[in-house]
Design a protein around this motif. Sequence first.
Motif, PDB file in Angstrom:
ATOM      1  N   GLU A  66      26.311  60.292  42.049  1.00  0.00           N
ATOM      2  CA  GLU A  66      25.035  60.161  41.330  1.00  0.00           C
ATOM      3  C   GLU A  66      25.301  59.767  39.877  1.00  0.00           C
ATOM      4  N   PRO A  67      24.414  58.963  39.277  1.00  0.00           N
ATOM      5  CA  PRO A  67      23.308  58.256  39.928  1.00  0.00           C
ATOM      6  C   PRO A  67      23.805  57.164  40.870  1.00  0.00           C
ATOM      7  N   LYS A  68      23.007  56.882  41.880  1.00  0.00           N
ATOM      8  CA  LYS A  68      23.419  55.933  42.908  1.00  0.00           C
ATOM      9  C   LYS A  68      23.641  54.538  42.350  1.00  0.00           C
ATOM     10  N   ALA A  69      22.838  54.147  41.370  1.00  0.00           N
ATOM     11  CA  ALA A  69      22.975  52.801  40.791  1.00  0.00           C
ATOM     12  C   ALA A  69      24.346  52.640  40.141  1.00  0.00           C
ATOM     13  N   ARG A  70      24.816  53.677  39.462  1.00  0.00           N
ATOM     14  CA  ARG A  70      26.134  53.605  38.822  1.00  0.00           C
ATOM     15  C   ARG A  70      27.231  53.498  39.875  1.00  0.00           C
ATOM     16  N   PHE A  71      27.116  54.312  40.937  1.00  0.00           N
ATOM     17  CA  PHE A  71      28.162  54.268  41.953  1.00  0.00           C
ATOM     18  C   PHE A  71      28.184  52.917  42.670  1.00  0.00           C
ATOM     19  N   ARG A  72      27.023  52.287  42.847  1.00  0.00           N
ATOM     20  CA  ARG A  72      27.006  50.938  43.453  1.00  0.00           C
ATOM     21  C   ARG A  72      27.789  49.966  42.587  1.00  0.00           C
ATOM     22  N   ASN A  73      27.655  50.084  41.265  1.00  0.00           N
ATOM     23  CA  ASN A  73      28.421  49.219  40.364  1.00  0.00           C
ATOM     24  C   ASN A  73      29.915  49.502  40.460  1.00  0.00           C
ATOM     25  N   VAL A  74      30.257  50.791  40.555  1.00  0.00           N
ATOM     26  CA  VAL A  74      31.656  51.177  40.710  1.00  0.00           C
ATOM     27  C   VAL A  74      32.237  50.572  41.981  1.00  0.00           C
ATOM     28  N   GLU A  75      31.512  50.707  43.092  1.00  0.00           N
ATOM     29  CA  GLU A  75      31.959  50.139  44.373  1.00  0.00           C
ATOM     30  C   GLU A  75      32.146  48.632  44.260  1.00  0.00           C
ATOM     31  N   ASP A  76      31.179  47.981  43.629  1.00  0.00           N
ATOM     32  CA  ASP A  76      31.222  46.522  43.518  1.00  0.00           C
ATOM     33  C   ASP A  76      32.435  46.069  42.712  1.00  0.00           C
ATOM     34  N   ILE A  77      32.607  46.610  41.520  1.00  0.00           N
ATOM     35  CA  ILE A  77      33.687  46.149  40.642  1.00  0.00           C
ATOM     36  C   ILE A  77      35.055  46.415  41.256  1.00  0.00           C
ATOM     37  N   GLN A  78      35.265  47.622  41.814  1.00  0.00           N
ATOM     38  CA  GLN A  78      36.577  47.925  42.372  1.00  0.00           C
ATOM     39  C   GLN A  78      36.900  47.071  43.595  1.00  0.00           C
ATOM     40  N   SER A  79      35.862  46.546  44.266  1.00  0.00           N
ATOM     41  CA  SER A  79      36.111  45.695  45.438  1.00  0.00           C
ATOM     42  C   SER A  79      36.737  44.363  45.052  1.00  0.00           C
ATOM     43  N   TRP A  80      36.644  43.992  43.767  1.00  0.00           N
ATOM     44  CA  TRP A  80      37.232  42.746  43.267  1.00  0.00           C
ATOM     45  C   TRP A  80      38.531  42.990  42.500  1.00  0.00           C
ATOM     46  N   ALA A  81      39.063  44.199  42.596  1.00  0.00           N
ATOM     47  CA  ALA A  81      40.207  44.599  41.771  1.00  0.00           C
ATOM     48  C   ALA A  81      41.407  43.676  41.915  1.00  0.00           C
ATOM     49  N   PHE A  82      41.667  43.176  43.121  1.00  0.00           N
ATOM     50  CA  PHE A  82      42.877  42.388  43.357  1.00  0.00           C
ATOM     51  C   PHE A  82      42.637  40.876  43.256  1.00  0.00           C
ATOM     52  N   THR A  83      41.511  40.489  42.674  1.00  0.00           N
ATOM     53  CA  THR A  83      41.274  39.075  42.408  1.00  0.00           C
ATOM     54  C   THR A  83      42.324  38.570  41.413  1.00  0.00           C
ATOM     55  N   ASP A  84      42.903  37.431  41.696  1.00  0.00           N
ATOM     56  CA  ASP A  84      43.921  36.873  40.806  1.00  0.00           C
ATOM     57  C   ASP A  84      43.293  36.332  39.525  1.00  0.00           C
ATOM     58  N   TYR A  85      43.922  36.601  38.397  1.00  0.00           N
ATOM     59  CA  TYR A  85      43.568  35.940  37.141  1.00  0.00           C
ATOM     60  C   TYR A  85      44.854  35.696  36.372  1.00  0.00           C
ATOM     61  N   ALA A  86      44.868  34.601  35.662  1.00  0.00           N
ATOM     62  CA  ALA A  86      46.085  34.176  34.971  1.00  0.00           C
ATOM     63  C   ALA A  86      46.037  34.562  33.497  1.00  0.00           C
ATOM     64  N   THR A  87      47.188  34.449  32.841  1.00  0.00           N
ATOM     65  CA  THR A  87      47.268  34.717  31.411  1.00  0.00           C
ATOM     66  C   THR A  87      46.288  33.841  30.641  1.00  0.00           C
ATOM     67  N   ASN A  88      46.126  32.606  31.099  1.00  0.00           N
ATOM     68  CA  ASN A  88      45.198  31.679  30.443  1.00  0.00           C
ATOM     69  C   ASN A  88      43.759  32.153  30.587  1.00  0.00           C
ATOM     70  N   ASP A  89      43.435  32.781  31.723  1.00  0.00           N
ATOM     71  CA  ASP A  89      42.087  33.327  31.911  1.00  0.00           C
ATOM     72  C   ASP A  89      41.836  34.454  30.917  1.00  0.00           C
ATOM     73  N   VAL A  90      42.835  35.301  30.736  1.00  0.00           N
ATOM     74  CA  VAL A  90      42.712  36.400  29.784  1.00  0.00           C
ATOM     75  C   VAL A  90      42.539  35.857  28.375  1.00  0.00           C
ATOM     76  N   PHE A  91      43.329  34.858  28.025  1.00  0.00           N
ATOM     77  CA  PHE A  91      43.239  34.250  26.698  1.00  0.00           C
ATOM     78  C   PHE A  91      41.842  33.689  26.450  1.00  0.00           C
ATOM     79  N   LYS A  92      41.306  32.966  27.431  1.00  0.00           N
ATOM     80  CA  LYS A  92      39.970  32.372  27.266  1.00  0.00           C
ATOM     81  C   LYS A  92      38.903  33.443  27.113  1.00  0.00           C
ATOM     82  N   ALA A  93      38.996  34.502  27.926  1.00  0.00           N
ATOM     83  CA  ALA A  93      37.993  35.566  27.852  1.00  0.00           C
ATOM     84  C   ALA A  93      38.067  36.296  26.521  1.00  0.00           C
ATOM     85  N   VAL A  94      39.274  36.638  26.088  1.00  0.00           N
ATOM     86  CA  VAL A  94      39.446  37.364  24.828  1.00  0.00           C
ATOM     87  C   VAL A  94      39.006  36.511  23.651  1.00  0.00           C
ATOM     88  N   GLN A  95      39.374  35.240  23.659  1.00  0.00           N
ATOM     89  CA  GLN A  95      39.000  34.343  22.563  1.00  0.00           C
ATOM     90  C   GLN A  95      37.484  34.199  22.464  1.00  0.00           C
TER      91      GLN A  95
END
Length: 266
Positions: A176-205
């Motif tokens: 609880e709250p259920k809305a928060r846990f749905r977000n937790v479930e969603d984000i962790q389901s993408w945990a092993f998505t590949d991203y490169a150093t260049n992706d991190v650089f672009k996001a941080v910049q």
Amino acid sequence: MDIVHDGFRSPAFKMPAELDKAILTPATTHDRFSWESLTAHATLVLPEYGSSIRTIVTGRRVITTGVYASRKSGRAHPYESMNERAFFMHCEVDTDIVDYRAQPFRFEFVIDGTRRAYIADAVRLHSSGVVEVIEIKNDRRQLKDPDYLVKLQAVREVCDSLGWQFKIIFKHDLWEPKARFRNVEDIQSWAFTDYATNDVFKAVQYLSTHERASLGDVADRLGSRPTGIAKLKAMVVGRIVHLDLDSKLDADSLVTLVSDASEVSQ
């Protein structure tokens, strides 16, 4: 406090990860004689290779068991209830949590002349450096046994003496709250998505130069929007970016940098 490897009873010496360092540092430098009178004597027993100290044994009990794969901690965590699994999901996406373990060690101590043992359900390391020992319960009815409460109080005192925190987490805290846990479930389901150093650089910049940035805006810099969003959710697990778990997640969701994102490696 003494620290030994389970079975070998020899001094621990190799615990290289973030949380393992945090566990060993205060324990090995603390003057145990200043708090020895609390429980007569206490020992922290660690598994030899940093794995969970208790393997899953169902026996005659009807319980849910499994293994949760964590990108954040770089290992698989055994769980013995859906509440434990839910706790791991929260740790995986909470950017304040640097590292965590399942059933990481066993406390051995003395209460009224009787040697007792306690296996922590979990332990986690906060970005502030605080080590938190976790007991996970379904509800408060599981805390009615006076003898068990005495043991938990002893565990709390041992943790206090080490500068750690001891916390009991209940089912409602996780689901609880259920809305928060749905977000937790969603984000962790993408945990092993590949991203490169260049992706991190672009996001941080981009986030460093824009006062407000939406999930969609940042994702567009990382390829197609769906791919970019998946990468950013994985970066939440990697503690590079932060999303508000209490709000609905969509392309307009606000994205911010984790305060120590520049120090995070993949």
